[in-house]
Design a protein around this motif. Structure first.
Motif, PDB file in Angstrom:
ATOM      1  N   HIS A  77      26.361  26.979  44.721  1.00 16.94           N
ATOM      2  CA  HIS A  77      25.234  27.509  45.494  1.00 16.94           C
ATOM      3  C   HIS A  77      25.063  29.015  45.297  1.00 16.94           C
ATOM      4  CE1 HIS A  77      24.939  23.631  47.510  1.00 16.94           C
ATOM      5  NE2 HIS A  77      26.241  23.689  47.745  1.00 16.94           N
ATOM      6  N   GLY A  78      25.837  29.590  44.377  1.00 23.85           N
ATOM      7  CA  GLY A  78      25.738  31.013  44.113  1.00 23.85           C
ATOM      8  C   GLY A  78      26.494  31.893  45.091  1.00 23.85           C
ATOM      9  N   ARG A  79      27.349  31.297  45.922  1.00 19.98           N
ATOM     10  CA  ARG A  79      28.132  32.066  46.897  1.00 19.98           C
ATOM     11  C   ARG A  79      29.458  32.496  46.269  1.00 19.98           C
ATOM     12  NH1 ARG A  79      26.165  33.448  52.098  1.00 19.98           N
ATOM     13  NH2 ARG A  79      28.341  33.311  52.769  1.00 19.98           N
ATOM     14  N   GLU A  80      29.838  33.744  46.505  1.00 20.70           N
ATOM     15  CA  GLU A  80      31.062  34.298  45.932  1.00 20.70           C
ATOM     16  C   GLU A  80      32.254  34.017  46.834  1.00 20.70           C
ATOM     17  OE1 GLU A  80      28.397  36.082  46.759  1.00 20.70           O
ATOM     18  OE2 GLU A  80      27.479  36.823  44.908  1.00 20.70           O
ATOM     19  N   HIS A  81      33.407  33.711  46.208  1.00 19.11           N
ATOM     20  CA  HIS A  81      34.637  33.409  46.936  1.00 19.11           C
ATOM     21  C   HIS A  81      35.824  34.075  46.251  1.00 19.11           C
ATOM     22  CE1 HIS A  81      31.962  30.185  48.289  1.00 19.11           C
ATOM     23  NE2 HIS A  81      32.788  29.972  49.304  1.00 19.11           N
ATOM     24  N   TRP A  82      36.926  34.194  47.021  1.00 20.70           N
ATOM     25  CA  TRP A  82      38.211  34.620  46.483  1.00 20.70           C
ATOM     26  C   TRP A  82      39.067  33.384  46.259  1.00 20.70           C
ATOM     27  CZ3 TRP A  82      37.802  39.258  44.813  1.00 20.70           C
ATOM     28  CH2 TRP A  82      37.147  40.254  45.532  1.00 20.70           C
ATOM     29  N   ARG A  83      39.692  33.273  45.082  1.00 21.54           N
ATOM     30  CA  ARG A  83      40.571  32.142  44.763  1.00 21.54           C
ATOM     31  C   ARG A  83      41.935  32.663  44.338  1.00 21.54           C
ATOM     32  NH1 ARG A  83      38.040  27.890  40.823  1.00 21.54           N
ATOM     33  NH2 ARG A  83      36.901  27.489  42.771  1.00 21.54           N
ATOM     34  N   LYS A  84      42.980  32.238  45.040  1.00 21.62           N
ATOM     35  CA  LYS A  84      44.342  32.698  44.743  1.00 21.62           C
ATOM     36  C   LYS A  84      44.740  32.338  43.322  1.00 21.62           C
ATOM     37  CE  LYS A  84      47.284  34.084  46.994  1.00 21.62           C
ATOM     38  NZ  LYS A  84      47.811  35.478  47.085  1.00 21.62           N
ATOM     39  N   THR A  85      45.499  33.239  42.693  1.00 24.77           N
ATOM     40  CA  THR A  85      45.952  33.020  41.322  1.00 24.77           C
ATOM     41  C   THR A  85      47.289  33.716  41.111  1.00 24.77           C
ATOM     42  OG1 THR A  85      45.288  33.166  39.000  1.00 24.77           O
ATOM     43  CG2 THR A  85      44.828  35.081  40.376  1.00 24.77           C
ATOM     44  N   GLU A  86      47.946  33.402  40.020  1.00 21.57           N
ATOM     45  CA  GLU A  86      49.179  34.079  39.654  1.00 21.57           C
ATOM     46  C   GLU A  86      48.837  35.373  38.910  1.00 21.57           C
ATOM     47  OE1 GLU A  86      52.331  33.273  40.385  1.00 21.57           O
ATOM     48  OE2 GLU A  86      51.569  31.579  41.580  1.00 21.57           O
ATOM     49  N   ILE A  87      49.596  36.419  39.175  1.00 19.04           N
ATOM     50  CA  ILE A  87      49.335  37.721  38.553  1.00 19.04           C
ATOM     51  C   ILE A  87      50.288  37.956  37.392  1.00 19.04           C
ATOM     52  CG2 ILE A  87      49.464  40.215  38.874  1.00 19.04           C
ATOM     53  CD1 ILE A  87      48.476  39.947  41.613  1.00 19.04           C
ATOM     54  N   ASP A  88      49.740  38.382  36.279  1.00 21.91           N
ATOM     55  CA  ASP A  88      50.524  38.909  35.164  1.00 21.91           C
ATOM     56  C   ASP A  88      50.251  40.406  35.114  1.00 21.91           C
ATOM     57  OD1 ASP A  88      51.694  39.722  32.818  1.00 21.91           O
ATOM     58  OD2 ASP A  88      50.945  38.045  31.621  1.00 21.91           O
ATOM     59  N   ILE A  89      51.210  41.208  35.572  1.00 22.35           N
ATOM     60  CA  ILE A  89      51.003  42.655  35.688  1.00 22.35           C
ATOM     61  C   ILE A  89      50.610  43.283  34.351  1.00 22.35           C
ATOM     62  CG2 ILE A  89      52.156  44.853  36.171  1.00 22.35           C
ATOM     63  CD1 ILE A  89      53.686  43.482  38.353  1.00 22.35           C
ATOM     64  N   ASN A  90      51.128  42.714  33.263  1.00 19.77           N
ATOM     65  CA  ASN A  90      50.815  43.286  31.951  1.00 19.77           C
ATOM     66  C   ASN A  90      49.323  43.240  31.641  1.00 19.77           C
ATOM     67  OD1 ASN A  90      53.524  43.899  31.229  1.00 19.77           O
ATOM     68  ND2 ASN A  90      53.877  41.729  30.800  1.00 19.77           N
ATOM     69  N   HIS A  91      48.609  42.279  32.229  1.00 21.64           N
ATOM     70  CA  HIS A  91      47.167  42.193  32.012  1.00 21.64           C
ATOM     71  C   HIS A  91      46.389  43.234  32.816  1.00 21.64           C
ATOM     72  CE1 HIS A  91      47.518  37.696  30.690  1.00 21.64           C
ATOM     73  NE2 HIS A  91      47.945  38.544  29.767  1.00 21.64           N
ATOM     74  N   HIS A  92      47.063  43.877  33.749  1.00 23.15           N
ATOM     75  CA  HIS A  92      46.398  44.861  34.610  1.00 23.15           C
ATOM     76  C   HIS A  92      46.740  46.300  34.227  1.00 23.15           C
ATOM     77  CE1 HIS A  92      44.767  42.043  37.634  1.00 23.15           C
ATOM     78  NE2 HIS A  92      45.791  41.298  37.276  1.00 23.15           N
ATOM     79  N   ILE A  93      47.674  46.488  33.308  1.00 22.15           N
ATOM     80  CA  ILE A  93      48.050  47.834  32.867  1.00 22.15           C
ATOM     81  C   ILE A  93      47.450  48.076  31.487  1.00 22.15           C
ATOM     82  CG2 ILE A  93      49.933  49.395  32.289  1.00 22.15           C
ATOM     83  CD1 ILE A  93      51.699  47.911  34.254  1.00 22.15           C
ATOM     84  N   ILE A  94      46.597  49.067  31.400  1.00 26.28           N
ATOM     85  CA  ILE A  94      45.945  49.441  30.142  1.00 26.28           C
ATOM     86  C   ILE A  94      46.647  50.692  29.614  1.00 26.28           C
ATOM     87  CG2 ILE A  94      43.764  49.947  29.007  1.00 26.28           C
ATOM     88  CD1 ILE A  94      43.835  47.260  30.532  1.00 26.28           C
TER      89      ILE A  94
END
Length: 456
Positions: free
Chosen positions: A62-79
């Motif tokens: 329906h085009g509504r935005e939500h938060w969905r829990k996920t596993e974090i890989d810190i290496n993907h967040h460090i540039i």
């Protein structure tokens, strides 16, 4: 199986194309930080334990935005940026150029939670990019500071000073005074809410050399830093009874813009010309560091978290007569007193909520976009730690922040830290080709006010 959580109304606003916002913060370091040390401090911090920082942004059928829990890989967040990110020997200019490019052309991808840390080793700094949908600026600053420790007490997390106003409150007001205050509150509320609605319709600031407009958010940007002494600001504040640091800031902006416009278009502007700023105001108690820790211990989810903000329009005026620079402060204080007495921030939030509920997030976003197009600049002021702090034991030399580009040709974000107040000035460089001169006008405006305050 965990259920997706809907975004808050404020969060939905910040993910719409017209009002998409990312907060770009930079921490200057005394020496470069190693990748292993950075990875360790992030892994053990409250940052990644907060549900917002471990959730994907998803959209339902329906085009509504939500938060969905996920596993974090810190290496993907460090540039990692091991090499210099630009040419030149001045680290500040190179980092500002890097940040300016991020504000226009570098969104956060939705295949991972909406935050990143850029390690700029050659320039001894960290850049934290956090989507505004994750929370309001003050809460995010509090959460980011859980990565840090006090310089003089390495076991303690930093503290942020109280955000209360220094205005004197009269608890024992008489009946007549209370009635007069109520009448003023109603009157100013009606005036300011009417003005807000008209700004969302057709009323706009007069054309000046610093005004942007529709589509300007896509133009190339340049970023410079105006540097103020917090002690100088307090000296100026003390020269006018019951003034606040925010009053001083708006007095400096009014004076600085007048100076800059004189250099760009001398004798062509009418005295008293209004230039209107837009500020987002937090409408709920801001969680401090201790509150965030308790929130995580009790597994209370995201109760109290989010973006409950209202819009306040803050006019400043062009003046040529600068024989008494404190007049800028006095005018700013009078304006701020009236704004605080009104319910403009609360009702602008309610108007936005009503529009979003009955007409959808896109319409609410376009209303805010129109308000920005019809005004002249964005301004924010965030209180940072008063004491010096460290990350992985390395002293932090400065803290600064800016946001995604807007239709405004000028966006200003001030952050105070350890006796300094740095204001990042993001400009559309095709409209304001010399932002260094603009920053100097602001710095000179404060020094003139200080000199006058000391002499009187």
């Amino acid at each position: 199986m965990e259920i997706d959580e809907p975004l808050s109304p404020g969060g939905r606003l910040f993910v719409q194309p017209a009002t998409h916002q990312i907060i770009n913060s930079v921490f200057g370091l005394e020496q470069p930080i190693t990748l292993d040390a950075l990875r360790t401090v992030i892994s053990s911090s409250l940052l990644i334990k907060h549900p917002r920082f471990s959730s994907l942004l998803v959209t339902d059928n329906h085009g509504r935005e939500h938060w969905r829990k996920t596993e974090i890989d810190i290496n993907h967040h460090i540039i990692i940026r091991s090499n210099p990110v630009g040419e030149g020997d001045n680290d500040e200019e190179v980092v500002n150029e890097y940040l300016a490019d991020l504000t226009v052309s570098s969104p956060l991808t939705t295949d991972k939670p909406l935050w990143e840390v850029h390690l700029l080793s050659a320039h001894k700094c960290l850049v934290l990019r956090i989507h505004h949908a994750l929370g309001d600026g003050i809460s995010l600053v509090s959460l980011m500071l859980t990565l840090c420790r006090k310089l003089d007490d390495p076991e303690q997390t930093p503290t942020i000073g109280p955000l209360t106003s220094s205005r004197q409150k009269h608890k024992n007001s008489g009946t007549l005074e209370s009635i007069l205050k109520l009448v003023k509150m109603v009157w100013f509320t009606l005036v300011y809410v009417f003005e807000f609605m008209m700004r969302g319709a057709w009323v706009k600031d007069g054309k000046t050399a610093v005004r942007g407009g529709e589509g300007v958010e896509l133009w190339p940007r340049k970023l410079v830093t105006a540097k103020f002494s917090f002690e100088d600001m307090k000296t100026v504040k003390s020269a006018v009874a019951n003034a606040t640091i925010n009053d001083v800031l708006f007095g400096v902006i009014s004076s600085g813009l007048s100076k800059y416009l004189d250099s760009r278009s001398p004798d062509s502007l009418p005295e008293g010309l209004q230039m209107t700023g837009v500020a987002l105001v937090n409408l709920r108690p801001s969680p401090g560091l201790q509150d965030i820790k308790e929130l995580m211990k009790k597994n209370a989810g995201t109760a109290g978290w989010g973006n409950k903000v209202g819009i306040v329009l803050l006019p400043v005026y062009y003046h040529r007569n600068r024989s008494d620079p404190l007049q800028y402060l006095k005018r700013a204080k009078m304006m701020m007193d009236r704004k605080k007495l009104s319910m403009e921030a609360f009702l602008s939030h309610q108007i936005g909520y009503f529009v979003m509920k009955y007409f959808g997030a896109k319409v609410a976003s376009l209303l805010e976009y129109k308000v920005i197009c019809n005004t002249s600049f964005t301004i924010s002021n965030v209180v940072g730690p008063r004491e010096e702090i460290t990350v992985t034991g390395i002293p932090i030399t400065y803290m600064r922040a800016t946001s995604s580009s807007l239709p405004h040709a000028i966006t200003m974000h001030m952050v105070s830290y350890a006796g300094k107040a740095d204001m990042q000035i993001l400009v559309a460089k095709d409209i304001i080709p010399d932002p260094e001169k603009l920053a100097k006008c602001f710095e000179d405006a404060l020094l003139e006010m200080k000199q006058h305050a000391v002499q009187t």
